[in-house]
Design an enzyme around this catalytic site. Structure first.
Site, mmCIF file in Angstrom:
data_model
loop_
_atom_site.group_PDB
_atom_site.id
_atom_site.type_symbol
_atom_site.label_atom_id
_atom_site.label_comp_id
_atom_site.label_asym_id
_atom_site.label_seq_id
_atom_site.Cartn_x
_atom_site.Cartn_y
_atom_site.Cartn_z
ATOM 1 N N GLU A 40 0.826 -1.220 0.000
ATOM 2 C CA GLU A 40 0.000 0.000 0.000
ATOM 3 C C GLU A 40 0.857 1.266 0.000
ATOM 4 O OE1 GLU A 40 -4.055 -1.419 2.230
ATOM 5 O OE2 GLU A 40 -2.340 -1.056 3.528
ATOM 6 N N GLU A 71 -6.738 -7.607 -1.412
ATOM 7 C CA GLU A 71 -7.391 -7.612 -0.106
ATOM 8 C C GLU A 71 -8.874 -7.328 -0.290
ATOM 9 O OE1 GLU A 71 -5.656 -5.120 2.865
ATOM 10 O OE2 GLU A 71 -3.626 -5.901 2.581
#
Length: 657
Positions: A220, A294
């Site tokens: 991320e 995710e």
């Protein structure tokens, strides 16, 4: 001419016969070489190669690995879709790893994803630990044995609601440290860590006969994006150490375009499938397979908030919608587990919020590995998509209710100090990370007691230098608390002469996400003032509560019978006696205020009466037949008993919007 043609036909017939015999031999003795493809599903799904009989001889044909071609994944040249689930070996007792993997297979998944926590594997700079519950090689090999491919997410930053996003706190000893950048002090530490980590990882890649089919570059980074050269550095750090499998990145929609790196497949993270979200991937990379790295099956909890739950039907409907697009998916989390010890992280947006001990996450399996309605709904969905029978779900491990446990002895923290702890003397307050401890890497977790002498009362002001919460005492008398919201206290005037001012400071967990990672030093991070004069000449006691300390605590003199009413800080101990084979249980601390629980030396984690979490998970493998010692460090108000229960209480629920 005809005789020659006859010989050719006989040769062709013989070759065909040999091929048939070879196919039968492979099917009988080397099924691992025969891919299993679903049919007649609309989108053919390569489930796996059968790992059950893998031998070195059976690895000769595995050369291509996971590839991308024409908007789809190929594995060994055949169409493949990733049906993955996240489970972290460091959050689950080793004895239960295989049980959770079998449940993944029974749910219809073919891939396991896991982070790798740097701050556990290198607690002290240069000293690495890949043993016991941190045996990454054993974990990945077990995944292979149970028919699961692996997507490895080695960081160095992992987020994951884990202290400092998995980065070791000793990095913050450097006052100029710039985490997650190409700052020399950071990259040198990453290089040394990757040198050691990749010795474990590289031999377990697909092309070397292992289960790892892809490796994620950082995590991320698009939401951080402080250094445009950093992602290239991490990518090359992996490649230069022998990573040869497909590389991926992982970001939410807002960070997607900022977290890209050439040569890595971009994937996306989300919970709600917004219109056009998956198509947005096409704007950053053309003609590539779509992957949700995710898909958040639930959410995590903070102290003082609710226990978040995510509707099972809404979750499964969203997963079905994702699969209909032909995308691959990873369920984060399939099994959350527990933030044992002091390892839970924190958020800092409008205000600081620390995460609870449980990482139940309202995931597909509970914190203790039990089935939820999400499991059975997903199993039905994946079974339909795959088009063939799934393995039967393993039996559930029963839980025990051992009843009330009496904590019959206590010892005050003030009595422990002279017996077990040598203070560090310093003119100025020193933050946790810079204390001269643990081979000069500082104190990572727990509490620190700052003690100094004052000659009167007045106005105590922290200038916001307490991280994260301090109990204030004059001698042994409690005065009040200081934290982010309360930065000043009135210190009462006393009799003539000097008195001890004591600040017991708790590190409640370092922030694991956002732009404030460089500011996560704990303890007293600057001067504290009494009547506008900075306090000086401290005695500083480290209360990291490591296993060696807890073992010494057993033998210290001064333990007494617990009175009817007692106010901490103090240690309390009792004994749980078990006659039969130990089973999982949950400890409820009703009547206790705030502290930490240890069982047979294992740190179960924090409890706090503000909730939402009301029970701590105690795995059966950490118990033994006969006597089990329970020690509680209570900061303030102690109860007399704790309850062992066979069901958890994670608090008042609130649905994720």
């Amino acid at each position: 001419m005809w005789p020659c043609g006859g010989r050719r036909q006989r040769r062709l017939g013989g070759a065909a016969l040999l091929l048939v015999l070879l196919w039968l031999l492979l099917r009988r003795y080397y099924p691992c070489l025969l891919p299993v493809v679903s049919e007649p599903c609309e989108n053919a799904v390569l489930l796996r190669f059968n790992w059950s009989e893998l031998t070195p001889l059976g690895l000769w044909g595995r050369t291509l690995g996971l590839q991308t071609e024409n908007s789809q994944f190929l594995l060994e040249g055949m169409p493949f879709r990733i049906f993955g689930g996240s489970m972290h070996y460091f959050r689950v007792p080793r004895e239960y790893w295989e049980d959770r993997m079998l449940k993944m297979r029974a749910c219809g998944l073919n891939t396991l994803t896991t982070y790798v926590p740097w701050n556990l594997h290198e607690k002290e700079r240069g000293k690495f630990d890949f043993s016991k519950n941190l045996d990454l090689r054993a974990f990945l090999s077990l995944a292979a044995k149970n028919g699961l491919w692996v997507i490895l997410r080695p960081g160095p930053y992992i987020c994951s609601e884990w202290d400092l996003g998995g980065l070791p706190s000793w990095l913050l000893q450097d006052p100029e440290m710039q985490l997650r950048t190409t700052y020399k002090g950071f990259t040198e530490a990453v290089d040394a860590y990757f040198d050691r980590l990749m010795r474990v990882v590289v031999p377990l890649q697909y092309k070397k006969g292992g289960p790892i089919i892809a490796v994620q570059v950082e995590n991320e980074y698009g939401s951080y994006a402080k250094d445009p050269n950093y992602m290239t550095y991490v990518k090359m750090a992996l490649l230069n150490r022998g990573i040869v499998e497909l590389l991926m990145t992982s970001d939410n929609k807002n960070g997607l375009s900022f977290g890209l790196v050439e040569g890595a497949l971009a994937t996306v993270n989300f919970q709600k499938l917004e219109p056009g979200l998956l198509k947005y991937l096409d704007t950053v990379q053309k003609d590539q397979p779509k992957m949700v790295m995710e898909y958040w099956t639930g959410w995590f909890d903070n102290w003082g908030g609710p226990h978040y739950v995510f509707d099972a039907d809404e979750m499964v409907n969203t997963v079905a919608s994702i699969l209909k697009t032909g995308a691959s998916i990873n369920l984060y989390m399939f099994h959350g587990g527990t933030n044992f010890g002091f390892m839970s992280g924190a958020l800092e947006a409008d205000e600081y919020k620390s995460d609870v001990t449980s990482y139940d996450y309202d995931a597909v399996l509970t914190e203790a590995g039990d089935y939820t309605s999400k499991f059975f709904k997903l199993r039905q969905l994946f079974s339909m998509v795959i088009g063939q029978p799934l393995p039967l779900p393993p039996m559930i491990e029963s839980k025990a209710s051992y009843g009330a446990i009496l904590l019959h002895q206590y010892i005050s923290l003030w009595d422990v100090l002279p017996a077990l702890l040598q203070p560090i003397k310093s003119e100025f307050p020193v933050n946790m990370e810079n204390l001269p401890l643990n081979a000069s890497v500082g104190q990572p977790y727990g509490y620190v007691l700052y003690e100094t002498v004052i000659f009167g009362g007045g106005h105590l002001h922290t200038r916001d230098h307490v991280r994260d919460r301090a109990q204030v005492f004059v001698n042994t008398v409690y005065v009040g608390e200081l934290d982010y919201n309360t930065v000043e206290l009135s210190i009462p005037e006393g009799q003539q002469g000097f008195r001890q001012l004591r600040l017991l400071v708790e590190n409640r967990g370092r922030v694991n996400y956002g732009l404030a990672l460089n500011e996560q030093r704990k303890g007293l991070i600057g001067d504290v003032f009494l009547n506008k004069t900075p306090l000086r000449n401290f005695k500083i006691y480290s209360l990291e509560m490591k296993p060696s300390f807890m073992k010494s605590l057993q033998h210290v003199s001064g333990w007494s019978t617990v009175p009817d009413y007692f106010v901490g800080p103090a240690f309390f101990r009792g004994r749980l006696w078990i006659e039969q084979q130990p089973q999982d249980t949950f400890l409820k601390l009703q009547g206790w205020e705030k502290g930490v629980v240890f069982v047979n030396g294992q740190n179960l984690g924090r409890y706090w009466k503000i909730g939402p979490q009301e029970t701590l998970y105690l795995p059966g493998p950490w118990l033994r037949r006969g006597g089990n010692e329970i020690v509680i460090f209570e900061e303030r108000t102690a109860g007399r008993i704790i309850q062992s229960m066979d069901i958890p209480y994670l608090g008042r629920t609130q649905y994720v919007d």
